[in-house]
Design a protein around this motif. Structure first.
Motif, PDB file in Angstrom:
ATOM      1  N   PRO A 132       0.832  -1.216   0.000  1.00 37.06           N
ATOM      2  CA  PRO A 132       0.000   0.000   0.000  1.00 37.06           C
ATOM      3  C   PRO A 132       0.860   1.257   0.000  1.00 37.06           C
ATOM      4  N   SER A 133       0.214   2.389  -0.200  1.00 38.54           N
ATOM      5  CA  SER A 133       0.951   3.654  -0.306  1.00 38.54           C
ATOM      6  C   SER A 133       1.282   4.274   1.046  1.00 38.54           C
ATOM      7  N   LEU A 134       0.668   3.811   2.115  1.00 41.89           N
ATOM      8  CA  LEU A 134       0.925   4.353   3.450  1.00 41.89           C
ATOM      9  C   LEU A 134       1.456   3.259   4.366  1.00 41.89           C
ATOM     10  N   ILE A 135       2.545   3.585   5.070  1.00 45.76           N
ATOM     11  CA  ILE A 135       3.197   2.628   5.955  1.00 45.76           C
ATOM     12  C   ILE A 135       3.354   3.266   7.326  1.00 45.76           C
ATOM     13  N   ALA A 136       2.897   2.570   8.365  1.00 44.81           N
ATOM     14  CA  ALA A 136       3.001   3.079   9.731  1.00 44.81           C
ATOM     15  C   ALA A 136       4.443   2.930  10.221  1.00 44.81           C
ATOM     16  N   HIS A 137       5.098   4.044  10.470  1.00 43.59           N
ATOM     17  CA  HIS A 137       6.497   4.069  10.890  1.00 43.59           C
ATOM     18  C   HIS A 137       6.646   3.503  12.301  1.00 43.59           C
ATOM     19  N   ARG A 138       7.493   2.501  12.445  1.00 43.66           N
ATOM     20  CA  ARG A 138       7.744   1.839  13.727  1.00 43.66           C
ATOM     21  C   ARG A 138       6.447   1.338  14.355  1.00 43.66           C
ATOM     22  N   CYS A 139       5.529   0.950  13.501  1.00 42.85           N
ATOM     23  CA  CYS A 139       4.230   0.334  13.822  1.00 42.85           C
ATOM     24  C   CYS A 139       3.186   1.336  14.296  1.00 42.85           C
ATOM     25  N   GLY A 140       3.528   2.178  15.254  1.00 36.42           N
ATOM     26  CA  GLY A 140       2.525   3.065  15.828  1.00 36.42           C
ATOM     27  C   GLY A 140       2.811   4.533  15.697  1.00 36.42           C
ATOM     28  N   ARG A 144      -0.896  -2.535  17.886  1.00 39.03           N
ATOM     29  CA  ARG A 144      -2.344  -2.384  18.065  1.00 39.03           C
ATOM     30  C   ARG A 144      -2.814  -1.020  17.571  1.00 39.03           C
ATOM     31  N   VAL A 145      -2.052   0.031  17.880  1.00 42.05           N
ATOM     32  CA  VAL A 145      -2.439   1.383  17.462  1.00 42.05           C
ATOM     33  C   VAL A 145      -2.392   1.505  15.939  1.00 42.05           C
ATOM     34  N   HIS A 172      -5.766   2.279  13.513  1.00 37.55           N
ATOM     35  CA  HIS A 172      -5.850   3.441  12.624  1.00 37.55           C
ATOM     36  C   HIS A 172      -5.934   3.051  11.150  1.00 37.55           C
ATOM     37  N   GLY A 173      -6.128   1.781  10.892  1.00 39.20           N
ATOM     38  CA  GLY A 173      -6.426   1.331   9.536  1.00 39.20           C
ATOM     39  C   GLY A 173      -5.231   1.063   8.653  1.00 39.20           C
ATOM     40  N   PHE A 174      -4.023   1.044   9.214  1.00 39.32           N
ATOM     41  CA  PHE A 174      -2.843   0.805   8.381  1.00 39.32           C
ATOM     42  C   PHE A 174      -2.734  -0.664   8.008  1.00 39.32           C
ATOM     43  N   THR A 175      -2.402  -0.899   6.751  1.00 39.22           N
ATOM     44  CA  THR A 175      -2.268  -2.266   6.258  1.00 39.22           C
ATOM     45  C   THR A 175      -0.815  -2.616   5.948  1.00 39.22           C
ATOM     46  N   MET A 176       0.107  -1.749   6.431  1.00 39.70           N
ATOM     47  CA  MET A 176       1.536  -2.060   6.346  1.00 39.70           C
ATOM     48  C   MET A 176       2.260  -1.352   7.476  1.00 39.70           C
ATOM     49  N   PHE A 177       3.159  -2.089   8.132  1.00 47.09           N
ATOM     50  CA  PHE A 177       3.984  -1.556   9.208  1.00 47.09           C
ATOM     51  C   PHE A 177       5.448  -1.570   8.782  1.00 47.09           C
ATOM     52  N   TRP A 221       3.148  12.995  -7.242  1.00 47.04           N
ATOM     53  CA  TRP A 221       4.322  12.831  -8.103  1.00 47.04           C
ATOM     54  C   TRP A 221       4.582  11.376  -8.475  1.00 47.04           C
ATOM     55  N   GLY A 222       3.920  10.462  -7.770  1.00 43.17           N
ATOM     56  CA  GLY A 222       4.080   9.047  -8.093  1.00 43.17           C
ATOM     57  C   GLY A 222       4.925   8.248  -7.133  1.00 43.17           C
ATOM     58  N   VAL A 223       5.301   8.835  -5.973  1.00 48.42           N
ATOM     59  CA  VAL A 223       6.015   8.062  -4.960  1.00 48.42           C
ATOM     60  C   VAL A 223       5.159   6.853  -4.582  1.00 48.42           C
ATOM     61  N   ASP A 224       5.797   5.690  -4.485  1.00 55.14           N
ATOM     62  CA  ASP A 224       5.045   4.446  -4.325  1.00 55.14           C
ATOM     63  C   ASP A 224       4.548   4.213  -2.912  1.00 55.14           C
ATOM     64  N   ALA A 225       5.290   4.687  -1.904  1.00 58.45           N
ATOM     65  CA  ALA A 225       4.857   4.495  -0.521  1.00 58.45           C
ATOM     66  C   ALA A 225       5.497   5.543   0.370  1.00 58.45           C
ATOM     67  N   LEU A 226       4.758   5.925   1.422  1.00 52.25           N
ATOM     68  CA  LEU A 226       5.223   6.896   2.401  1.00 52.25           C
ATOM     69  C   LEU A 226       5.249   6.240   3.773  1.00 52.25           C
ATOM     70  N   PHE A 227       6.315   6.484   4.512  1.00 56.72           N
ATOM     71  CA  PHE A 227       6.363   6.120   5.922  1.00 56.72           C
ATOM     72  C   PHE A 227       5.926   7.350   6.716  1.00 56.72           C
ATOM     73  N   THR A 228       5.037   7.151   7.692  1.00 58.11           N
ATOM     74  CA  THR A 228       4.555   8.298   8.455  1.00 58.11           C
ATOM     75  C   THR A 228       4.429   7.970   9.936  1.00 58.11           C
ATOM     76  N   ASP A 229       4.673   9.013  10.760  1.00 59.35           N
ATOM     77  CA  ASP A 229       4.429   8.941  12.201  1.00 59.35           C
ATOM     78  C   ASP A 229       3.041   9.428  12.553  1.00 59.35           C
ATOM     79  N   MET A 230       2.425  10.200  11.637  1.00 62.94           N
ATOM     80  CA  MET A 230       1.168  10.881  11.936  1.00 62.94           C
ATOM     81  C   MET A 230      -0.015  10.000  11.545  1.00 62.94           C
ATOM     82  N   LEU A 231      -0.218   8.967  12.332  1.00 62.53           N
ATOM     83  CA  LEU A 231      -1.236   7.977  11.974  1.00 62.53           C
ATOM     84  C   LEU A 231      -2.655   8.516  12.072  1.00 62.53           C
ATOM     85  N   ASP A 232      -2.825   9.623  12.782  1.00 62.91           N
ATOM     86  CA  ASP A 232      -4.169  10.173  12.931  1.00 62.91           C
ATOM     87  C   ASP A 232      -4.526  11.160  11.825  1.00 62.91           C
TER      88      ASP A 232
END
Length: 253
Positions: free
Chosen positions: A11-19, A32-33, A37-42, A232-243
């Motif tokens: 998927p295009s969104l990845i939960a950084h360090r899981c939570g 769990r967090v 929050h609906g993330f399908t990749m950690f 721009w077409g970036v395939d996936a982003l790692f984010t801390d801002m899960l909310d």
């Protein structure tokens, strides 16, 4: 495995360090967090304990994210698992413990959550950790429909993982984009380049894609920047801002 022939299943969104920043990183609570929050990749960081247990921790030392002190490599898993890995973030997480790779595998597989397993070796254990992580991922995920993506800043670790489990997909993590990034991706038979989001430009996205690879950006915590990178077409982003940067995204402004 060659990059052009690899079907990108992530998927295009990845939960950084899981939570992200909502839970103590790399812990069961973070898993769990992330799921809530609906993330399908950690994404999570894996290293070896003194007695060769694969566990989740980002730093070489224990001080920032636990009540332990000094280098993690000097502790057995029994010692590491007894530490409080949650109070540093919030009293609500007091007593939270570290997790093993086995635990995160069981959690994610049960919930069909994909993984970016970052090989994060303690100093001096680069090749050893790369081999151990690759073999464990190969065993734990078995015939999973979506294999974990292995990544590392350590090219020694990535090379060892390549030898140990050549069919697992790999990504090269870089602090700054090297001029010879194409050669390095070929050398380690990678499918993706994972870069600091600050370095991403439309030209870089085009160049990486034209070379037959995917581009992932870390760590994206601004909503508008996330929208721009995906546009721009970036395939996936790692984010801390899960909310605020969460599936489905991008949301309408």
């Amino acid at each position: 495995m060659t990059a052009p022939s690899f079907r990108w299943p992530y998927p295009s969104l990845i939960a950084h360090r899981c939570g992200g920043k909502l839970a103590p990183e790399n812990t069961p609570a973070a898993m769990r967090v992330g799921a809530e929050h609906g993330f399908t990749m950690f994404e999570y960081d894996v290293k070896l304990s003194k007695d060769d247990v694969l566990f989740l921790l980002h730093d070489d030392d224990l001080d920032r994210t636990s009540n332990g002190h000094g280098p993690a490599r000097a502790r057995t898993w029994a010692e590491l698992s007894a530490l409080d890995a949650g109070s540093w973030l919030s009293p609500a997480f007091a007593g939270e413990r570290m997790a093993t790779l086995d635990e995160v595998a069981a959690f994610t597989l049960q919930r069909s959550i994909a993984s970016n397993v970052e090989i994060k070796p303690c100093p001096g254990r680069e090749a050893e950790t790369g081999t151990a992580v690759a073999l464990a991922v190969q065993r734990l995920w078995g015939d999973a429909a979506v294999p974990p993506l292995l990544s590392s800043f350590s090219e020694d670790a990535l090379a060892a993982a390549h030898v140990a489990a050549p069919l697992l997909p790999r990504a090269l993590l870089v602090e700054a984009i090297p001029v010879d990034w194409r050669d390095r991706l070929v050398r380690h038979d990678c499918v993706a380049l994972n870069v600091n989001q600050k370095d991403v430009t439309p030209d870089l996205v085009r160049d990486v894609h034209e070379a037959g690879y995917r581009l992932c950006a870390w760590t994206v915590n601004d909503v508008q920047r996330a929208r721009d990178l995906l546009a721009w077409g970036v395939d996936a982003l790692f984010t801390d801002m899960l909310d605020t940067i969460r599936p489905p995204f991008p949301a309408r402004a």
